[in-house]
Structure formats: structure tokens, C-alpha cells
Design a protein around this motif. Sequence first.
Motif, mmCIF file in Angstrom:
data_model
loop_
_atom_site.group_PDB
_atom_site.id
_atom_site.type_symbol
_atom_site.label_atom_id
_atom_site.label_comp_id
_atom_site.label_asym_id
_atom_site.label_seq_id
_atom_site.Cartn_x
_atom_site.Cartn_y
_atom_site.Cartn_z
ATOM 1 N N LEU A 1 -23.791 13.492 1.387
ATOM 2 C CA LEU A 1 -23.522 12.694 2.477
ATOM 3 C C LEU A 1 -22.436 11.630 2.543
ATOM 4 O O LEU A 1 -21.878 11.219 3.424
ATOM 5 C CB LEU A 1 -25.014 12.135 2.611
ATOM 6 C CG LEU A 1 -25.378 12.143 4.444
ATOM 7 C CD1 LEU A 1 -25.210 13.388 4.774
ATOM 8 C CD2 LEU A 1 -26.968 11.570 4.296
ATOM 9 N N ILE A 2 -22.346 11.097 1.279
ATOM 10 C CA ILE A 2 -21.470 9.863 1.157
ATOM 11 C C ILE A 2 -20.211 10.265 0.527
ATOM 12 O O ILE A 2 -19.114 9.496 0.627
ATOM 13 C CB ILE A 2 -22.266 8.542 0.564
ATOM 14 C CG1 ILE A 2 -22.699 8.990 -0.972
ATOM 15 C CG2 ILE A 2 -23.151 8.097 1.329
ATOM 16 C CD1 ILE A 2 -22.825 7.666 -1.698
ATOM 17 N N THR B 1 -17.547 12.303 1.199
ATOM 18 C CA THR B 1 -16.313 12.299 1.931
ATOM 19 C C THR B 1 -16.317 10.714 2.696
ATOM 20 O O THR B 1 -15.338 10.278 2.832
ATOM 21 C CB THR B 1 -15.901 13.229 2.588
ATOM 22 O OG1 THR B 1 -16.610 14.517 2.133
ATOM 23 C CG2 THR B 1 -14.474 13.485 3.315
ATOM 24 N N SER B 2 -17.402 10.427 3.427
ATOM 25 C CA SER B 2 -17.442 9.539 4.455
ATOM 26 C C SER B 2 -17.465 8.260 3.930
ATOM 27 O O SER B 2 -16.544 7.316 4.366
ATOM 28 C CB SER B 2 -18.743 9.533 5.147
ATOM 29 O OG SER B 2 -19.909 9.675 4.452
ATOM 30 N N VAL B 3 -17.872 8.021 2.707
ATOM 31 C CA VAL B 3 -17.568 6.921 1.971
ATOM 32 C C VAL B 3 -16.419 6.870 0.966
ATOM 33 O O VAL B 3 -15.611 5.990 0.906
ATOM 34 C CB VAL B 3 -18.875 6.252 1.493
ATOM 35 C CG1 VAL B 3 -18.565 4.754 0.682
ATOM 36 C CG2 VAL B 3 -20.012 6.083 2.474
ATOM 37 N N LYS C 1 -8.995 9.955 -9.757
ATOM 38 C CA LYS C 1 -7.614 10.225 -9.934
ATOM 39 C C LYS C 1 -6.868 9.240 -9.296
ATOM 40 O O LYS C 1 -5.953 8.605 -9.717
ATOM 41 C CB LYS C 1 -7.179 11.827 -9.765
ATOM 42 C CG LYS C 1 -5.643 11.824 -10.181
ATOM 43 C CD LYS C 1 -4.869 13.278 -9.480
ATOM 44 C CE LYS C 1 -3.654 13.093 -9.402
ATOM 45 N NZ LYS C 1 -3.164 13.988 -8.307
ATOM 46 N N THR D 1 -13.694 8.482 0.306
ATOM 47 C CA THR D 1 -12.355 8.582 0.365
ATOM 48 C C THR D 1 -11.805 7.260 0.951
ATOM 49 O O THR D 1 -10.317 7.139 0.897
ATOM 50 C CB THR D 1 -11.887 9.739 1.537
ATOM 51 O OG1 THR D 1 -12.982 9.483 2.400
ATOM 52 C CG2 THR D 1 -12.042 11.118 0.902
ATOM 53 N N GLN D 2 -12.533 6.546 1.573
ATOM 54 C CA GLN D 2 -11.872 5.359 1.895
ATOM 55 C C GLN D 2 -12.674 3.904 1.404
ATOM 56 O O GLN D 2 -12.365 2.919 1.856
ATOM 57 C CB GLN D 2 -12.157 5.127 3.618
ATOM 58 C CG GLN D 2 -11.945 6.401 4.226
ATOM 59 C CD GLN D 2 -11.612 6.004 5.603
ATOM 60 O OE1 GLN D 2 -10.725 5.656 5.998
ATOM 61 N NE2 GLN D 2 -12.170 6.905 6.620
ATOM 62 N N ARG E 1 -10.018 1.239 -0.021
ATOM 63 C CA ARG E 1 -9.204 0.642 1.173
ATOM 64 C C ARG E 1 -9.998 -0.304 1.792
ATOM 65 O O ARG E 1 -9.730 -1.376 1.966
ATOM 66 C CB ARG E 1 -8.939 1.858 1.984
ATOM 67 C CG ARG E 1 -7.444 1.312 2.824
ATOM 68 C CD ARG E 1 -7.021 2.508 3.630
ATOM 69 N NE ARG E 1 -7.905 3.320 4.443
ATOM 70 C CZ ARG E 1 -8.181 2.600 5.448
ATOM 71 N NH1 ARG E 1 -7.726 1.587 5.899
ATOM 72 N NH2 ARG E 1 -9.210 3.469 6.213
ATOM 73 N N TRP E 2 -11.320 0.132 1.986
ATOM 74 C CA TRP E 2 -12.150 -0.919 2.826
ATOM 75 C C TRP E 2 -12.500 -2.301 1.999
ATOM 76 O O TRP E 2 -12.584 -3.339 2.460
ATOM 77 C CB TRP E 2 -13.713 -0.112 3.215
ATOM 78 C CG TRP E 2 -13.787 0.826 4.094
ATOM 79 C CD1 TRP E 2 -12.752 0.826 5.245
ATOM 80 C CD2 TRP E 2 -14.522 1.813 4.135
ATOM 81 N NE1 TRP E 2 -13.050 1.896 6.045
ATOM 82 C CE2 TRP E 2 -14.068 2.628 5.341
ATOM 83 C CE3 TRP E 2 -15.635 2.431 3.645
ATOM 84 C CZ2 TRP E 2 -14.787 3.680 6.136
ATOM 85 C CZ3 TRP E 2 -16.190 3.531 3.998
ATOM 86 C CH2 TRP E 2 -15.643 4.070 5.176
ATOM 87 N N LEU F 1 -21.481 -2.540 1.587
ATOM 88 C CA LEU F 1 -21.184 -1.098 0.973
ATOM 89 C C LEU F 1 -21.952 -1.018 -0.287
ATOM 90 O O LEU F 1 -22.436 -0.125 -0.644
ATOM 91 C CB LEU F 1 -19.881 -1.258 0.411
ATOM 92 C CG LEU F 1 -18.788 -0.839 1.546
ATOM 93 C CD1 LEU F 1 -17.385 -1.202 1.286
ATOM 94 C CD2 LEU F 1 -18.837 0.594 1.683
#
Lengths: 324, 403
Positions: free
Chosen positions: B165-166, B168-170, B211, B172-173, B176-177, B149
Motif C-alpha cells: 500500500l505504501i 509506490t505511493s510513499v 539504489k 517513490t517520493q 523528495r518530500w 511521514l
Amino acid sequence: MVSETSFMHIVRPNVASPANSSIASPCKVKIHASASFQILEIVSKQILTPDKRVIGTLLGYRSDDGTEYEVRDVFMVPSSETGDSIAIDDHAHKTLFQLYKKAHPKEHVLGWFDGSKTINADTALIHDFFSKGSDRAFPYPAIYLNAKYLTENNEVTTPEISTYVGAAVGKSGATSGKVGWNVSSSSYIFSPVPNEVMSGTASEKLALNALTDSQYSESPVTVSATATDLSFLSSQIKSVTKTIDNLLYYINNASSSDSDIDLLRLLSNNLLDRPQYLTDLKELESHFRVHNQDVVMIEYLTKAVKEQIELIARLTASSEADRK
Amino acid sequence: MTSVIVVDSEFKECINEYGQIIDSANEKKILGEELNKFFDEKTNEIQDKEGLKKLIYTSSSAPVLSKLSDKEFESTFNLLIYILSELEGSLLSLFNEKSTLVESLVQCIPTEEPSLRDRKCIKATTILSVLNTIFNFLPETSKERVFILSTILKVVEQSYTSFELIQTSVGTQLVRWLENAGASVESIKQLFWKFISLDDQKRRETLDLIKSFTAKYSLTLEELQQLIKFALLSSTVDISFLVNNNVAKALQSFSNDEYAQLFQKYIKGELATSVPSDLKESQEFIYQKSRIVALAQFFVANEGKGIFKYSDIPSSLVSSSADFELILINSIKSGVIEGRLNQVEEVFALSRVNRFILAGDDESINKNWASVRQSLTEWKGALENIEEIVNATRENIVNSNSD
């Protein structure tokens, strides 16, 4: 809302297909609710023969750059596995697709699906079948949908739908083979891509809501969008009132936690400035009556115009008959 | 659900295939022949595994891999991952922090933005795609995911890749990852704020990510300053939603800091009059946003009124009628205010204004809860009679039609 997944999907990996777009963008698969039910119905047969793979073809639309797929329909394809080889009934696949194509000329073969527990060499062979040749996904890359609902011990569990694209490995990634290169292997990296089950029409949504509401009820579900009585309105009003009651109950015990402050922010920004007549009963009644009178008037005028047109048509016909 | 590699050929064939690809890139026929020497001609078994591994590593240096075209690069790297994972016995050992494979991959990032005509040049998105595949190979709880990451963020920073490109794909998570991979709190915080700094356009979605992150993790002074800078420079005007309990605590702890003071003023609807030297370049932009918030706060304070004459607006907020109209249009565009503007009669009919709810301000929170409660009770009362109204109107229509 983005669902929680353990995998990452930044861009679609390089896939070995001639119509593969050179623009790097993410890929997304949408599955219509009706198609997902069909998939589950077909793969449910897997339980009868756990060792035999049940497969089918995915049909629907795809974007020109091959990054968006919409699965609208599916059908099962007979296949048999013997040792290391797998035989797919190509004739049945072609016949069923040609038949489907007559009714849906703009739809294509998008890929294939199964209910298998693992991805193995056979998966790559089947993926190869759907990626190459006519009446299949070619020249676009095929997608693979896995609806897993059996555990390792063949116990039924909640279905888990995963979608994959087959990323190229080795020489197959090159757009054109170089001199002396023999590119025939079916090697892939099955890379997960996001998917979502969607409901297409209002009636589908109604049916899905009714099914969700009555999942614990034993009585049969009946959904009607053309009810003539006001029972639907009444039930909807009751459900909104119940939600308001729940909300009021919650608000009475609200704390100063972040989630409660977010709720307050949402409610304050959207509730406090509603039009006054929504709570003024008399005004609401007069607005509704006026609206209905307008509707009745429009209906009356439409009827009058229609009668006039019919009268003109009759008069013209009779005058022409008189001339003869 | 992780990536699965399925290779339908013998290991020796894969090695040959790799040798052919690299020879073709180098335009020399050397590697293929050398690699063949490591296999027993009759049994096809590897004779010197360590020697083969070493040769594969040396032949896969960044200068060699950079000779491949963009189309060939990813699939060749996938094959290389397969070969090395077979030789090393596991995938995890390939992608730790000392990994030469990942180092070579990062070195392949183009140093200059490729021109539109340059189709063969390796693109940064291809490197990202390979890292994406590597990430998906690793189990959710593996520490190596943290390294991958951070490498992805490094690639986005070094290359000309769009943050979208990153996002939403990165984004939002990401947290957690990292949590699932067992990353330390410091490393989670460091990677998150690194990710935020990559968004040069200061998007609303990134503010939402901040937030949710600050709701979970406390803030240091540097982190609070980064949050304030990002929020003030973003095009989003109403940034009061960022003030959750953790941010409120941090604002209180660092109340003497000039960023914190400016932010407090802004979210409370007071006009900003000075900005820290770092933000001098965007001073006018921040003042303009601050005026919109102050105007919205004025409408909230006079919420019972509904219709406002131009002359009702305090002169400290607007200097002329034209200025008021301009600021109103900007407020409506930013979604803070909704209403109708009558230029002829010089009045503004307000239909909706954002309330600025701030964590920690208990008095205002209680007042707003009471208003919401009252509004909901009124709504409930109105709903109870709707059915009656509809039924009565329906009967009236039927009766009037039958007369």
C-alpha cells in the motif's frame, strides 16, 4: 514511471456514496488524450469570461469498486453563477447524457470538470450536484477534474490537470443516517488523486507523436497510417540511425558516474547477445526474402482456396437449377 | 496541489454536528448541550474560545473516537480537523510533534487484526487515510510533513497493513518530500531505512528505491549491512545493479566486515561458502542464489561459445545433469539467463546473459564499453542497408508477379 507530485495518495478517502467500496485501495484516473483535448477546448472559453465558471461532464468507464476511472469523453454543461448561488442547466445535462448513452450504453457519468483557479464553496455545490440524483455519478462517488491554465492575474500558462475525490466531512460519512440526523450539507475535503493522460489506439499514438514532433513547425501536420510508399520506413530507419549516432557520441565521452554505469548495464544486458544475423547483411537479406516468399505463398493459397469455394458454390447452384 | 476543505455550514452548526456524533457514539446526550453553552444564543458568536477548545480536545480522546464505526471515523475526524483549525487559527499548529490530535489518532489503531465479520471496527487503512489527508493539507515546505511521514511509517509497522500500500505511493517520493520539507540528512536517512525495513518480502521495487537512495547519500557500516542483508534475502538474484559509486566506496571502506566480504564474493560470481550468523537461517537460499550468479559469470566468461554441453560446466557449480537442469531453470526464472535447453542431446544454447557491471571496477567497465560500442556500430551498418534490401525485394516480387 511515477510522476513527481507534492501530494500523497495511499488509499482513497471515505466518500459519501452508497456504492462506495469498503475495501481500502488507491484510486486512479486515466484520461484519454482525445478527452483531454476536449476538456482544454471547453475550459479555454473561460478566458472570455474569467469570472464565470465553465463546467462540463466527464464520461467513461469506472471499475465496480469505484477506484479506477477512465475518462473517454466529455461535454459542456451550461451554468451561471450569481452571488452565492449557482444554476446548472440540468435539462441540457440530462439530454446530452441520454443522447451519449444511446451510442455508448456501457459508459457512465464519472464526474465533472472546470478550469477554475481556486476550489471554493461553489466547487462543493457543483460537486454535490454531480454526486447526487439520477443521470449523474450516483450511487458512485463523483470525481472532480480541474484544468487550471490561468494565473491569478488571468495570464495563460501551461495547463495543469488535477483530479480530486470529495472526502466526506461530518455526518455524511456514515453509510446510513441515524435517527434525528439531518445529512444535507455539501461539505467536502477535495483530496487529490493521481491521473494520467493515455492514448488509446495506435492511430492516436501516431497522431500525438506527429503533433509533438512538429510543435515548432509552421507547416500543417499530416499523419497517414496507410502510406503505400516506403517513406515511413525510411524515416524510421533514419531516426534510429540518428539515435545510434547520438548514443555512440555520448559513449565516447562516458564517465564513471552512476547514470553512465546504469546506461552501460542496460546496453550490455540487452545489446550484446542479439542474434548474429541482424548484423550479417547477406543472411538478413535471405531471411527477409524467405519471409516474403512465405507471405506470397500464403496469399496464393488463400486465393486458390477462395476460388475453389466460389467454384463449388457455382456448381451447386447450377446443379440445383438443372434439377428444377 | 494540496487538499482543500470546503464546509457549507455555519461554525455553530459544525460544532452541533460534532456534538451529535460524539453523543451518539457515547450513547449519552451530554456533549451537544455543553458545547451549545459556549455560543451566544442571539448572535451565535463564541463566548469562551479557550474553554470550547479545551472541551473539544477532551471529548476527542482516543477511547471516545474508538467507539465510532469505521465508516464514521474518517469523516468525523475530518470535521474535527476543520473545527480545531478554525479555533486554532491555522492547520500547522495542529500537526506538530506535540500534537495531541495525532497522538489520539495513532492510539485508535486496532491492536488486533479485525475478523472478516467485524465490519464496524476501525481499520488501520482508515487511520492511514486520515494521515494521508493531513499530509496533503500541509504545504510542501512545512516541517510538520516530516512528523506525519514518520507517523505513517509507525502506523504501518504497528498495524497489519500490507507494505504494498505504501510501496509506490510513499516509497517513490519519500526522499523528495523529506528534502522539500527541510528534514536533516540524519532524519532523511533514518526514515528511509525505517521504510525499507517494513518490506518483509524484500521486493525488487524496494531494491530499486535503495539504489536511487544510495546514489545520493553515502552509507555508514550499519546502513551497508542493512542493504546487504536486504539484497541477499530478496528473491532478486542479480543485485549487481545496487553497486553504484557510493556503495562501492562503502564496500571498500568496510572491506573487513563479514557482510561486505560475502557481498563482494556474491556479486563477483564467486561461490559463497559461509554466511554471518544473522543469516544462518537463510543460508541455503543464499548459496542457491550464489550458484546462479556463478553460473551466469561462467557464461559471460565464455560468451563467444553460444552452445554449451552439460559436460562443459565446471563440477564446482553443478554436481549432476539433473542439478544443472534445475539450476538453469532457476536462472531463467530469475531473468539472469535466457536460452534453450535440449535435454535429449544434453546441450544448452545461450541467447542472453546478464553482465555484472560494478562501479569502481574500471577495467571491466572499459571492456564492456568497447563491446557496446562495437555492437552499436555493427547495428548501424546493418540498418543502412535495410531500406535497400526492402526495396530490392519489393521490386523482385512485383517483377515476378508481372511475369
